[in-house]
Motif scaffolding. Structure first.
Motif, mmCIF file in Angstrom:
data_model
loop_
_atom_site.group_PDB
_atom_site.id
_atom_site.type_symbol
_atom_site.label_atom_id
_atom_site.label_comp_id
_atom_site.label_asym_id
_atom_site.label_seq_id
_atom_site.Cartn_x
_atom_site.Cartn_y
_atom_site.Cartn_z
ATOM 1 N N GLY A 23 -4.504 8.393 5.808
ATOM 2 C CA GLY A 23 -3.546 9.350 5.246
ATOM 3 C C GLY A 23 -2.765 10.114 6.292
ATOM 4 N N ASP A 24 -3.035 9.883 7.562
ATOM 5 C CA ASP A 24 -2.335 10.601 8.624
ATOM 6 C C ASP A 24 -0.841 10.253 8.599
ATOM 7 N N GLY A 25 0.022 11.251 8.646
ATOM 8 C CA GLY A 25 1.470 11.045 8.726
ATOM 9 C C GLY A 25 2.167 10.826 7.390
ATOM 10 N N LEU A 26 1.408 10.665 6.318
ATOM 11 C CA LEU A 26 2.048 10.355 5.040
ATOM 12 C C LEU A 26 2.858 11.536 4.499
ATOM 13 N N ALA A 27 2.392 12.759 4.750
ATOM 14 C CA ALA A 27 3.163 13.925 4.306
ATOM 15 C C ALA A 27 4.500 13.987 5.032
ATOM 16 N N ARG A 28 4.489 13.689 6.345
ATOM 17 C CA ARG A 28 5.747 13.685 7.103
ATOM 18 C C ARG A 28 6.685 12.594 6.592
ATOM 19 N N LEU A 29 6.135 11.434 6.255
ATOM 20 C CA LEU A 29 6.961 10.356 5.734
ATOM 21 C C LEU A 29 7.574 10.739 4.391
ATOM 22 N N HIS A 30 6.778 11.340 3.526
ATOM 23 C CA HIS A 30 7.298 11.744 2.217
ATOM 24 C C HIS A 30 8.432 12.749 2.386
ATOM 25 N N CYS A 46 5.748 3.096 11.347
ATOM 26 C CA CYS A 46 4.702 2.350 12.055
ATOM 27 C C CYS A 46 3.350 2.662 11.413
ATOM 28 N N ASN A 47 2.733 1.653 10.815
ATOM 29 C CA ASN A 47 1.456 1.822 10.137
ATOM 30 C C ASN A 47 0.289 1.505 11.079
ATOM 31 N N LYS A 48 -0.899 1.912 10.660
ATOM 32 C CA LYS A 48 -2.162 1.630 11.359
ATOM 33 C C LYS A 48 -2.283 2.399 12.672
ATOM 34 N N ILE A 49 -1.771 3.657 12.667
ATOM 35 C CA ILE A 49 -1.880 4.442 13.902
ATOM 36 C C ILE A 49 -3.312 4.906 14.140
ATOM 37 N N ASP A 50 -4.205 4.669 13.169
ATOM 38 C CA ASP A 50 -5.614 4.954 13.408
ATOM 39 C C ASP A 50 -6.228 3.937 14.357
ATOM 40 N N ILE A 51 -5.508 2.822 14.573
ATOM 41 C CA ILE A 51 -5.987 1.782 15.499
ATOM 42 C C ILE A 51 -5.264 1.897 16.839
ATOM 43 N N VAL A 72 10.502 6.944 15.401
ATOM 44 C CA VAL A 72 9.511 6.185 14.636
ATOM 45 C C VAL A 72 8.545 7.163 13.982
ATOM 46 N N LEU A 73 8.299 6.953 12.695
ATOM 47 C CA LEU A 73 7.316 7.756 11.972
ATOM 48 C C LEU A 73 5.989 7.000 11.957
ATOM 49 N N GLY A 74 4.982 7.577 12.545
ATOM 50 C CA GLY A 74 3.671 6.942 12.559
ATOM 51 C C GLY A 74 2.824 7.392 11.386
ATOM 52 N N ILE A 75 2.183 6.412 10.722
ATOM 53 C CA ILE A 75 1.322 6.731 9.573
ATOM 54 C C ILE A 75 0.074 5.867 9.629
ATOM 55 N N SER A 76 -0.901 6.299 8.863
ATOM 56 C CA SER A 76 -2.068 5.465 8.609
ATOM 57 C C SER A 76 -2.337 5.514 7.116
ATOM 58 N N LEU A 77 -2.127 4.406 6.451
ATOM 59 C CA LEU A 77 -2.397 4.353 5.017
ATOM 60 C C LEU A 77 -3.898 4.358 4.737
ATOM 61 N N ARG A 78 -4.700 4.086 5.752
ATOM 62 C CA ARG A 78 -6.149 4.115 5.565
ATOM 63 C C ARG A 78 -6.671 5.541 5.624
ATOM 64 N N SER A 119 0.835 -1.210 0.000
ATOM 65 C CA SER A 119 0.000 0.000 0.000
ATOM 66 C C SER A 119 0.865 1.254 0.000
ATOM 67 N N LEU A 120 1.970 1.216 0.743
ATOM 68 C CA LEU A 120 2.880 2.363 0.753
ATOM 69 C C LEU A 120 3.523 2.539 -0.621
ATOM 70 N N LEU A 121 3.931 1.449 -1.242
ATOM 71 C CA LEU A 121 4.500 1.528 -2.592
ATOM 72 C C LEU A 121 3.504 2.172 -3.546
ATOM 73 N N ASN A 122 2.260 1.739 -3.491
ATOM 74 C CA ASN A 122 1.239 2.293 -4.386
ATOM 75 C C ASN A 122 1.016 3.779 -4.116
ATOM 76 N N TRP A 123 1.052 4.173 -2.845
ATOM 77 C CA TRP A 123 0.839 5.591 -2.514
ATOM 78 C C TRP A 123 1.986 6.435 -3.044
ATOM 79 N N LEU A 124 3.206 5.970 -2.880
ATOM 80 C CA LEU A 124 4.361 6.718 -3.360
ATOM 81 C C LEU A 124 4.396 6.746 -4.888
ATOM 82 N N ALA A 125 3.979 5.646 -5.515
ATOM 83 C CA ALA A 125 3.977 5.581 -6.980
ATOM 84 C C ALA A 125 2.785 6.293 -7.590
#
Length: 445
Positions: free
Chosen positions: A356-363, A331-336, A348-354, A242-248
């Motif tokens: 979108g939280d944290g994805l801008a910081r990761l990028h 760390c994924n699934k921080i919405d849970i 640790v960078l926290g993200i939620s691919l569901r 899912s992260l690969l798809n988001w970045l691509a």
């Protein structure tokens, strides 16, 4: 332009031609011709030569003297030697790009005595006639192949002579040192000032330190040229695909709740901080008895070992005990479940691919990592393994020159270092690598 002497400098090479523009439908096709007899060939096709370096509209014939077989109406440019790309008589035909036109003109050129060019033959002739040196030729190849701004800037700097200036500067300084060393050998009883030997030893040390810094630049230039590799690893269902798809920004990998969906490495190329980055989505890391999945895990570890950066992913409910050195912990699934701030003192960078939280910081973190891996100190970087090998050989000779006490042995080591530096720019001993260098070019360049 370089004016270095080459052992293969010669005049009167037979004429060659090639289409310098790509295949496919287009309005204009550029045919390049270079070599001995170009004036006669162009006169045969166009009737008369246009003024040098000025475009002129000409009707092209298979034989203009008899107006035989009208081929096309084209813009013609005439470049008499030595003021041409190759240093030879050359001309360009800007044709209508129909395949039949191109074929007819090519046949006419063959009838007139030219032959199709080999890959890189025009640039090789430019090198042979002293128009460019070998590092500048490689810069041309890199510029043609450039895909990102970082690659374009680096290739242009190399084409403009950045590396040539650096290497020739070292060679010039080494030549002075060698002359001083020869004076100490030839006039041992002349009571030469003590500062002469002390000065040449200091200069050898300075050169050694500069070449060492050039070699140990973290492979910056080679990384920009070939691109970076970022491997995404972690347990099954961590969200790697899912992260690969988001970045691509597209569905490059299959995403499924079934653990072990990704069994092979999936690679996609993106651009981060003007650098080309190949993202590798790997199989989930776990113990398995499935031979196919086990092979996927083995390949994942291979990419870990050979990547420039590892993105270590894990779900918030399955924290790892340890993290790989220098990895980016995600760390994924921080919405849970919220992500920890640190694991073993590693942020640790926290993200939620569901969500979108944290994805801008990761990028932003990935872009910063790409910048760090390709950042330099302003000096021209090494861009090829060939450069590194020659620089390392010169460094070894300088180290030995500082170690030995006999003036004659020191002089021999300095001469060997000079030869290694000459191989960098193509001034000495490069016959064995010319086919490799110019074989990478496209036909027409």
């Amino acid at each position: 332009m370089s004016t270095h002497p080459t052992e293969t400098h010669q005049q009167g090479l037979p004429p060659v031609f090639a289409l310098a523009t790509g295949s496919g439908r287009a309005a204009v096709a550029l045919m390049r011709v270079s070599g001995n007899g170009c004036a006669d060939i162009l006169t045969r096709l166009a009737g008369k030569l246009p003024p040098p370096r000025r475009a002129a509209l000409r009707r092209l014939w298979r034989d203009a003297s008899t107006s035989t077989d009208h081929l096309d109406d084209a813009l013609v440019l005439w470049f008499p030697a030595p003021r041409s790309y190759t240093g030879e008589d050359s001309f360009e035909l800007h044709l209508h790009a129909g395949p039949a036109v191109i074929t007819a003109v090519a046949d006419a050129l063959i009838d007139a005595g030219a032959r199709p060019a080999e890959p890189g033959e025009f640039t090789r002739r430019a090198f042979m006639h002293g128009r460019i040196d070998l590092t500048e030729a490689e810069g041309i190849a890199d510029l043609i192949a450039s895909e990102t701004e970082a690659q374009r800037r680096q290739a242009l700097a190399q084409l403009d002579g950045g590396l040539s200036t650096l290497y020739r500067g070292w060679a010039d300084r080494l030549r002075i040192v060698l002359a001083q060393q020869e004076a100490l050998i030839d006039f041992p009883d002349e009571d030469l000032p003590l500062h002469v030997e002390a000065g040449l030893l200091a200069e050898i040390t300075s050169l050694r330190n500069e070449i060492t810094a050039h070699i140990t630049d973290g492979n910056r230039g080679e990384r920009i040229r070939r691109g970076l590799a970022f491997a995404i690893i972690g347990p099954p269902n961590a969200g790697k695909s899912s992260l690969l798809n988001w970045l691509a920004e597209r569905d490059a990998a299959i995403v499924s709740p079934i653990a072990g969906t990704t069994r092979d490495a999936i690679e996609i190329a993106i651009v981060l901080a003007d650098a080309k980055v190949t993202l590798v989505d790997t199989a989930g890391l776990r113990e398995t008895s499935d031979p196919i999945e086990a092979e996927g895990v083995r390949r994942a570890m291979f990419h870990v070992e050979h990547s420039d950066c590892v993105i270590q992913m894990f779900p918030s409910d399955e924290l790892p005990d340890t993290l790989l050195p220098d990895s980016i912990a995600v760390c994924n699934k921080i919405d849970i479940i919220p992500a920890p701030d640190l694991i073993n003192d590693t942020p640790v960078l926290g993200i939620s691919l569901r969500t979108g939280d944290g994805l801008a910081r990761l990028h932003a973190a990935l872009e910063e990592k790409a910048r760090i891996l390709t950042a330099g100190n302003g000096a021209p970087p090494l861009t090829r393994a060939r450069h590194r090998a020659a620089a390392e050989a010169a460094l070894a000779n300088l180290d030995e020159a500082l170690r030995v006490d006999w003036p004659e042995m020191r002089g021999e080591e300095l001469r060997l270092a000079m030869r290694s530096l000459g191989r960098l720019t193509g001034e000495v001993g490069v016959e064995d690598i010319l086919d490799t260098v110019f074989g990478q070019f496209c036909i027409g360049k």
